[in-house]
Design a protein around this motif. Structure first.
Motif, PDB file in Angstrom:
ATOM      1  N   GLN A 136       0.839  -1.208   0.000  1.00  0.00           N
ATOM      2  CA  GLN A 136       0.000   0.000   0.000  1.00  0.00           C
ATOM      3  C   GLN A 136       0.866   1.246   0.000  1.00  0.00           C
ATOM      4  OE1 GLN A 136      -3.489   0.122   2.596  1.00  0.00           O
ATOM      5  NE2 GLN A 136      -2.922   2.187   3.264  1.00  0.00           N
ATOM      6  N   GLU A 137       0.474   2.194  -0.831  1.00  0.00           N
ATOM      7  CA  GLU A 137       1.076   3.522  -0.828  1.00  0.00           C
ATOM      8  C   GLU A 137      -0.039   4.533  -0.657  1.00  0.00           C
ATOM      9  OE1 GLU A 137       2.880   6.203  -0.095  1.00  0.00           O
ATOM     10  OE2 GLU A 137       4.478   4.945  -0.933  1.00  0.00           O
ATOM     11  N   SER A 138      -0.060   5.179   0.497  1.00  0.00           N
ATOM     12  CA  SER A 138      -1.129   6.133   0.801  1.00  0.00           C
ATOM     13  C   SER A 138      -0.824   7.529   0.280  1.00  0.00           C
ATOM     14  CB  SER A 138      -1.364   6.192   2.318  1.00  0.00           C
ATOM     15  OG  SER A 138      -1.718   4.921   2.827  1.00  0.00           O
ATOM     16  N   THR A 139       0.441   7.810   0.012  1.00  0.00           N
ATOM     17  CA  THR A 139       0.853   9.138  -0.428  1.00  0.00           C
ATOM     18  C   THR A 139       0.919   9.196  -1.945  1.00  0.00           C
ATOM     19  OG1 THR A 139       2.159   9.421   1.594  1.00  0.00           O
ATOM     20  CG2 THR A 139       2.640  10.897  -0.252  1.00  0.00           C
ATOM     21  N   CYS A 140       0.105  10.045  -2.542  1.00  0.00           N
ATOM     22  CA  CYS A 140       0.072  10.191  -4.006  1.00  0.00           C
ATOM     23  C   CYS A 140       1.019  11.320  -4.407  1.00  0.00           C
ATOM     24  CB  CYS A 140      -1.355  10.481  -4.476  1.00  0.00           C
ATOM     25  SG  CYS A 140      -2.571   9.218  -4.013  1.00  0.00           S
ATOM     26  N   ASP A 141       2.277  10.971  -4.634  1.00  0.00           N
ATOM     27  CA  ASP A 141       3.258  12.019  -4.927  1.00  0.00           C
ATOM     28  C   ASP A 141       4.185  11.649  -6.077  1.00  0.00           C
ATOM     29  OD1 ASP A 141       4.685  10.039  -3.643  1.00  0.00           O
ATOM     30  OD2 ASP A 141       5.803  11.386  -2.329  1.00  0.00           O
ATOM     31  N   ALA A 142       3.716  10.767  -6.964  1.00  0.00           N
ATOM     32  CA  ALA A 142       4.477  10.428  -8.182  1.00  0.00           C
ATOM     33  C   ALA A 142       5.887   9.963  -7.869  1.00  0.00           C
ATOM     34  CB  ALA A 142       4.504  11.631  -9.137  1.00  0.00           C
ATOM     35  N   TRP A 143       6.028   9.180  -6.785  1.00  0.00           N
ATOM     36  CA  TRP A 143       7.366   8.708  -6.458  1.00  0.00           C
ATOM     37  C   TRP A 143       7.641   7.318  -7.006  1.00  0.00           C
ATOM     38  CZ3 TRP A 143      11.887  10.235  -6.070  1.00  0.00           C
ATOM     39  CH2 TRP A 143      12.914   9.422  -5.576  1.00  0.00           C
ATOM     40  N   HIS A 144       6.720   6.340  -6.778  1.00  0.00           N
ATOM     41  CA  HIS A 144       6.993   4.992  -7.264  1.00  0.00           C
ATOM     42  C   HIS A 144       5.701   4.264  -7.629  1.00  0.00           C
ATOM     43  CE1 HIS A 144       7.324   3.999  -2.665  1.00  0.00           C
ATOM     44  NE2 HIS A 144       6.140   4.448  -2.992  1.00  0.00           N
ATOM     45  N   GLY A 145       5.839   3.237  -8.473  1.00  0.00           N
ATOM     46  CA  GLY A 145       4.713   2.438  -8.906  1.00  0.00           C
ATOM     47  C   GLY A 145       4.467   1.264  -7.973  1.00  0.00           C
ATOM     48  N   SER A 146       3.442   0.478  -8.275  1.00  0.00           N
ATOM     49  CA  SER A 146       2.984  -0.574  -7.372  1.00  0.00           C
ATOM     50  C   SER A 146       4.048  -1.635  -7.109  1.00  0.00           C
ATOM     51  CB  SER A 146       1.726  -1.235  -7.925  1.00  0.00           C
ATOM     52  OG  SER A 146       1.974  -1.791  -9.205  1.00  0.00           O
ATOM     53  N   ASP A 147       4.983  -1.828  -8.038  1.00  0.00           N
ATOM     54  CA  ASP A 147       6.014  -2.836  -7.819  1.00  0.00           C
ATOM     55  C   ASP A 147       7.002  -2.423  -6.735  1.00  0.00           C
ATOM     56  OD1 ASP A 147       6.773  -0.782  -9.506  1.00  0.00           O
ATOM     57  OD2 ASP A 147       8.190  -1.984 -10.651  1.00  0.00           O
ATOM     58  N   ASP A 148       6.994  -1.133  -6.346  1.00  0.00           N
ATOM     59  CA  ASP A 148       7.891  -0.649  -5.298  1.00  0.00           C
ATOM     60  C   ASP A 148       7.158  -0.138  -4.063  1.00  0.00           C
ATOM     61  OD1 ASP A 148      10.319  -1.106  -6.677  1.00  0.00           O
ATOM     62  OD2 ASP A 148       9.990   0.687  -7.877  1.00  0.00           O
ATOM     63  N   TRP A 149       5.843  -0.298  -4.005  1.00  0.00           N
ATOM     64  CA  TRP A 149       5.104   0.166  -2.827  1.00  0.00           C
ATOM     65  C   TRP A 149       5.542  -0.615  -1.596  1.00  0.00           C
ATOM     66  CZ3 TRP A 149      -0.532   0.218  -5.157  1.00  0.00           C
ATOM     67  CH2 TRP A 149      -0.639   1.310  -6.033  1.00  0.00           C
ATOM     68  N   PRO A 150       5.547   0.017  -0.424  1.00  0.00           N
ATOM     69  CA  PRO A 150       5.924  -0.707   0.795  1.00  0.00           C
ATOM     70  C   PRO A 150       4.888  -1.785   1.138  1.00  0.00           C
ATOM     71  CG  PRO A 150       5.105   1.492   1.319  1.00  0.00           C
ATOM     72  CD  PRO A 150       5.238   1.436  -0.167  1.00  0.00           C
ATOM     73  N   THR A 151       5.373  -2.908   1.643  1.00  0.00           N
ATOM     74  CA  THR A 151       4.491  -4.031   1.952  1.00  0.00           C
ATOM     75  C   THR A 151       4.021  -3.971   3.404  1.00  0.00           C
ATOM     76  OG1 THR A 151       6.316  -5.489   2.575  1.00  0.00           O
ATOM     77  CG2 THR A 151       5.633  -5.496   0.266  1.00  0.00           C
ATOM     78  N   LEU A 152       2.743  -4.324   3.595  1.00  0.00           N
ATOM     79  CA  LEU A 152       2.201  -4.486   4.935  1.00  0.00           C
ATOM     80  C   LEU A 152       2.031  -5.961   5.288  1.00  0.00           C
ATOM     81  CD1 LEU A 152       1.093  -1.547   3.918  1.00  0.00           C
ATOM     82  CD2 LEU A 152      -0.291  -1.710   5.985  1.00  0.00           C
ATOM     83  N   TRP A 153       2.109  -6.824   4.271  1.00  0.00           N
ATOM     84  CA  TRP A 153       2.022  -8.261   4.527  1.00  0.00           C
ATOM     85  C   TRP A 153       2.874  -8.989   3.501  1.00  0.00           C
ATOM     86  CZ3 TRP A 153      -0.440 -10.550   8.603  1.00  0.00           C
ATOM     87  CH2 TRP A 153      -0.521 -11.943   8.603  1.00  0.00           C
ATOM     88  N   THR A 154       3.640  -9.956   3.979  1.00  0.00           N
ATOM     89  CA  THR A 154       4.453 -10.770   3.091  1.00  0.00           C
ATOM     90  C   THR A 154       4.402 -12.209   3.557  1.00  0.00           C
ATOM     91  OG1 THR A 154       6.648 -10.939   2.051  1.00  0.00           O
ATOM     92  CG2 THR A 154       6.596 -10.437   4.398  1.00  0.00           C
ATOM     93  N   SER A 155       4.746 -13.151   2.673  1.00  0.00           N
ATOM     94  CA  SER A 155       4.671 -14.564   3.017  1.00  0.00           C
ATOM     95  C   SER A 155       5.655 -15.344   2.163  1.00  0.00           C
ATOM     96  CB  SER A 155       3.253 -15.097   2.806  1.00  0.00           C
ATOM     97  OG  SER A 155       2.924 -15.096   1.422  1.00  0.00           O
TER      98      SER A 155
END
Length: 363
Positions: free
Chosen positions: A329-348
């Motif tokens: 999830q990326e809550s900040t809309c500031d044209a920094w990165h796309g979904s492949d680089d969004w920070p993870t809240l869950w991983t497995s």
């Protein structure tokens, strides 16, 4: 004996509960922190649309794999023009000259995973106001909120009052920290399902188009799309587009028997945690894509058309239900990165499945 093992009984109970950490994403002034279910955290400044961003990341436990990077330019801006960062950064108007001996130095990207170098850099900048690019004054990193974000990271990872803390440092040994929580393992089916035959596909699409219950859908029936794919040798996944916005499509999902008489059961996606700014664990299927070969279901909710913010998830079908494998999830809309680089809240951890299966779609 490690400090965290000497805690009183009540604290040990709290620590045991933290074996499955509660994800978070929070903002402190001009900094955002995200920590996932194994207490791995990333902190960055915003807005990133001025082209200059500083990021800190660190894992839980003694094998913390710290990383500090400063980047000028990204996938949205492309390579920006200008002299190298190492000679052109200002700290509160004065030249910033970090010791770059243990840094990866590129013209517009500086990075280090060297713990002492990160400590030295933080000692320089922690209590300052901003970092600025000499030849582009509006490319600024505000440092307001950095200390609070890093302190929260230290607290979540059990480093406060220890030698490994970045903010509130004490005498406790650097290795004396709680271990990284166990990463959940997601089990896929033993094998991929048998592909749908042409007759199965035709029958299921007809069923999804005309007979499945979509009374709650606002989308005109003539504009709905129906897709089908095998879930198992006797069940199929049926997706029906239900609502449409400017750049998001919400689907309804059904588990349907592959042969007549068709029996449909509505499917819902239930998260193992409550996401930030949400009141429940139910997740809508937005821009959903299903890969029958891997048994993976992807969703991608755009915060805006640019695709620089929103929520992206990956679910694994295990032969009985869909289990969350990854949530970013990326809550900040500031044209920094796309979904492949969004920070993870869950991983497995997920094992692969042999690729077979097909998906058919019709308007």
């Amino acid at each position: 004996m490690p400090y965290w093992m000497k805690l009183p009984f009540a604290s040990l109970l709290l620590f045991a509960a933290s074996l499955h950490a509660e994800p978070l994403q929070k903002v402190f002034s001009d900094w955002q922190i995200t920590c996932n279910n194994i207490n791995s955290c990333v902190v960055r400044n915003f807005p990133g649309d001025n082209g200059l961003v500083m990021t800190f990341s660190r894992s839980a436990g003694s094998n913390d794999r710290p990383l500090l990077r400063i980047d000028y330019g990204n996938r949205y801006t492309g390579e920006l023009q200008g002299a190298p960062l190492k000679d052109n950064l200002l700290l509160d108007g004065q030249r910033l000259k970090p010791d770059l001996k243990h840094w990866d130095v590129q013209p517009h990207h500086l990075a280090t995973a060297h713990a002492i170098s990160i400590d030295e850099f933080l000692a320089q900048v922690m209590d300052a106001d901003n970092i600025q690019l000499l030849y582009r004054p509006n490319a600024t990193i505000s440092l307001h909120g950095l200390k609070a974000a890093l302190l929260l990271m230290d607290d979540i990872q059990g480093r406060v009052n220890g030698m490994s803390a970045w903010v509130k440092r004490g005498n406790r040994a650097a290795m004396d920290v709680p271990p990284e929580p166990a990463i959940p393992e997601v089990e896929p089916p033993l094998r991929a399902p048998t592909p749908l035959t042409r007759d199965e596909t035709t029958g299921l699409i007809d069923f999804g188009t005309w007979r499945v219950n979509t009374d709650e859908c606002s989308l005109d029936p003539q504009r709905r799309e129906v897709s089908v794919a095998p879930l198992s040798d006797d069940k199929a996944l049926l997706l029906v587009s239900c609502e449409m916005g400017a750049y998001n499509v919400i689907d309804l999902a059904f588990e349907v028997s592959r042969s007549e008489p068709y029996v449909a059961k509505g499917l819902t996606l239930t998260l193992p945690f409550v996401p930030p700014d949400r009141g429940d664990k139910q997740l809508e299927l937005i821009n959903a894509e299903y890969d029958a070969n891997s048994g993976e279901l992807l969703t991608f909710s755009k915060g805006r058309g640019l695709g620089d913010c929103g929520t992206a998830t990956r679910w694994q079908y295990n032969g009985r239900q869909f289990v969350l494998a990854e949530y970013a999830q990326e809550s900040t809309c500031d044209a920094w990165h796309g979904s492949d680089d969004w920070p993870t809240l869950w991983t497995s951890k997920t094992e692969p499945v042999a690729p077979t299966g097909t998906v058919e779609m019709t308007p």
